[in-house]
Design an enzyme around this catalytic site. Structure first.
Site, PDB file in Angstrom:
ATOM      1  N   HIS A  14       0.911  -1.070   0.064  1.00 10.36           N
ATOM      2  CA  HIS A  14      -0.061  -0.130   0.079  1.00 10.36           C
ATOM      3  C   HIS A  14       0.884   1.247  -0.035  1.00 10.36           C
ATOM      4  CE1 HIS A  14      -4.277  -1.777   0.761  1.00 10.36           C
ATOM      5  NE2 HIS A  14      -3.524  -2.817   1.485  1.00 10.36           N
ATOM      6  N   GLU A 200      -9.484 -12.573   5.006  1.00  7.72           N
ATOM      7  CA  GLU A 200      -8.633 -12.009   6.310  1.00  7.72           C
ATOM      8  C   GLU A 200      -9.262 -12.078   7.574  1.00  7.72           C
ATOM      9  OE1 GLU A 200      -5.668  -8.271   6.641  1.00  7.72           O
ATOM     10  OE2 GLU A 200      -7.227  -7.910   5.139  1.00  7.72           O
TER      11      GLU A 200
END
Length: 331
Positions: A14, A200
């Site tokens: 990211h 996740e």
């Protein structure tokens, strides 16, 4: 440990989770933004994980500081430039930098498309100064809802020639993937590849949805796939890439220890899986840290590490000719 004959890549990284502590300090003072500490050294614990243990809430608070200082488009451009620099400095041959323009814009009400343009400009500037191959992935931040994600998507698709893929990130439990089926039809129509954060926080069903309805050919994290044998078989048979981020998973309490991480389970099942850093600025890591950790904490052999390296190259959103060029540069 790192096989220098194989390209070193980081595919789940990211851009907005990799802002240097010094940059947060500089931008905070430049724009008169109140920071949580009076010294650069004192700031670090507020924006980076200290030690191994953390929680998702603590992690996200640190992540929020990374975008809190993006007061103008020049700040965005600087952060994008430094992301290219950091990728090169860490020894990467290729990285896919993903970013959420809505998340980056929201604190200071920046124009979303302006953020996209500033990221592109910053990356272009970085590539003039550093020897590394970079591609960009746009993110829709599901936590802000369907309408915000559509705004975000439209701003990104206006510059689709600068992107290789789109991603869905954020609150997987509160905003399931089915809410974004229409968004991803637009992504497919635009000809972009698709990855999605799934499995996740939610279970294997979230991964099935991302693959079958959104059109994902890669999954971010995906740790909960191991509870569904049919899914594991499907992932292996269809070469669905799993973007594994072990240290990040520890820091967000997705797993409680490196030893508990399912990386080896995926490899033994023949699933295409690679190592990535996720938010290297928050976790205070680089890609070599992940390889070293997998060797030391999880007992992986050098041959297994080399396989992870090769998997990363195979999973990358690049053409076969680009893949060959990456290998040729290592010869």
């Amino acid at each position: 440990m790192i096989d220098t004959s194989i390209p070193l890549v980081d595919l789940h990284r990211h851009l907005d989770g990799n802002v240097r502590v010094e940059t947060i300090w500089d931008l905070g003072h430049q724009h008169n933004i109140a920071l949580p500490a009076d010294t650069l050294e004192g700031l670090a614990p507020f924006v980076q994980i200290q030690g191994k243990e953390s929680s998702l809430v603590a992690f996200l608070k640190k992540l929020d500081w990374m975008v809190a200082v993006l007061a103008d488009l020049d700040a965005v451009k600087r952060v994008a430039y430094e992301n290219v620099a950091d990728a090169a400095i860490s020894g990467l041959d290729y990285a896919e930098l993903r970013f959420s323009p809505y998340y980056m814009a929201m604190n200071h009400k920046l124009p979303i498309e302006g953020v996209v343009e500033a990221v592109i400009d910053g990356v272009k500037a970085g590539l003039k100064d550093y020897e590394v191959k970079i591609n960009l992935i746009g993110i829709m931040s599901r936590s802000f809802g369907q309408d915000a994600c559509m705004q975000e998507l439209e701003a990104l698709l206006a510059h689709k020639q600068h992107l290789v893929a789109m991603d869905l990130a954020g609150d997987e439990l509160g905003f399931p993937g089915a809410l974004f089926n229409d968004h991803f039809k637009k992504v497919r129509d635009a000809g972009l590849a698709i990855t999605a954060h799934a499995g996740e926080a939610a279970g294997a069903e979230s991964m099935w949805q991302a693959i079958q309805e959104l059109g994902a050919t890669r999954i971010g994290h995906g740790v909960n796939a191991i509870h569904d044998p049919k899914l594991m078989e499907y992932l292996a048979a269809n070469r669905i890439g799993i973007e594994s981020c072990p240290t990040s998973n520890l820091h967000t309490s997705t797993v409680t220890s490196y030893q508990e991480h399912p990386l080896r389970t995926f490899m033994e099942a023949g699933v295409l899986i690679g190592l990535n850093t996720d938010d290297p600025g928050v976790s205070a890591i680089d890609i070599k840290h992940e390889y070293r950790t997998v060797k030391q904490e999880m007992g992986f052999s050098d041959a297994e590490l080399a396989q992870l390296q090769r998997n990363g190259v195979e999973m990358a959103f690049i053409s076969d000719s680009e893949r060959k060029a990456l290998y040729a540069a290592k010869a």
